[in-house]
Scaffold this motif. Structure first.
Motif, short mmCIF file in Angstrom:
data_model
loop_
_atom_site.label_atom_id
_atom_site.label_comp_id
_atom_site.label_asym_id
_atom_site.label_seq_id
_atom_site.Cartn_x
_atom_site.Cartn_y
_atom_site.Cartn_z
N ASN A 1 0.84 -1.21 0.00
CA ASN A 1 0.00 0.00 0.00
C ASN A 1 0.87 1.25 0.00
OD1 ASN A 1 -2.92 -1.09 0.60
ND2 ASN A 1 -1.53 -2.24 1.91
N GLU B 1 0.78 3.93 -1.51
CA GLU B 1 0.08 5.22 -1.52
C GLU B 1 -0.26 5.73 -0.12
OE1 GLU B 1 -3.18 2.08 -2.18
OE2 GLU B 1 -1.05 2.32 -2.57
N PHE B 2 -0.17 4.83 0.89
CA PHE B 2 -0.45 5.22 2.27
C PHE B 2 0.80 5.21 3.15
CE2 PHE B 2 -4.57 3.28 0.90
CZ PHE B 2 -5.31 4.44 0.90
N ASN B 3 1.98 5.13 2.57
CA ASN B 3 3.20 5.05 3.37
C ASN B 3 3.46 6.29 4.21
OD1 ASN B 3 3.77 2.46 2.68
ND2 ASN B 3 5.46 2.92 1.31
N GLU C 1 -10.21 4.12 4.13
CA GLU C 1 -9.16 3.77 3.16
C GLU C 1 -9.25 2.28 2.82
OE1 GLU C 1 -7.23 6.85 5.95
OE2 GLU C 1 -8.57 5.15 6.15
#
Length: 75
Positions: free
Chosen positions: A38, A40-42, A51
């Motif tokens: 994931n 994009e959520f780091n 989410e």
């Protein structure tokens, strides 16, 4: 340890990758696998809620029995 598929998880308010790792893998130290899936959520430490998080499914889960002796936890 190979990825055999993925689950979709809708994050709840205040969930974190380590909480999800504990829930799905029974090991909060496997949160890095969730983070890798994931990217994009780091930059998110705590999810706001809503989410869509991808949870990798593994053919085996690492634990003390699958680790070399020098990596096993001291009990």
């Amino acid at each position: 340890m190979e990825i055999t598929g993925y689950l979709r998880h809708i994050a709840r308010t205040n969930e974190t990758p380590d909480i999800l790792a504990l829930k799905y893998y029974n090991n909060e130290f496997m949160a890095s696998y969730i983070l890798e899936a994931n990217v994009e959520f780091n930059d998110v430490i705590v999810y706001k809620g809503g989410e869509e998080i991808v949870i990798p499914i593994f053919d085996t889960i690492e634990d003390d029995s699958t680790q070399p002796p020098w990596k096993r936890s001291q009990k």
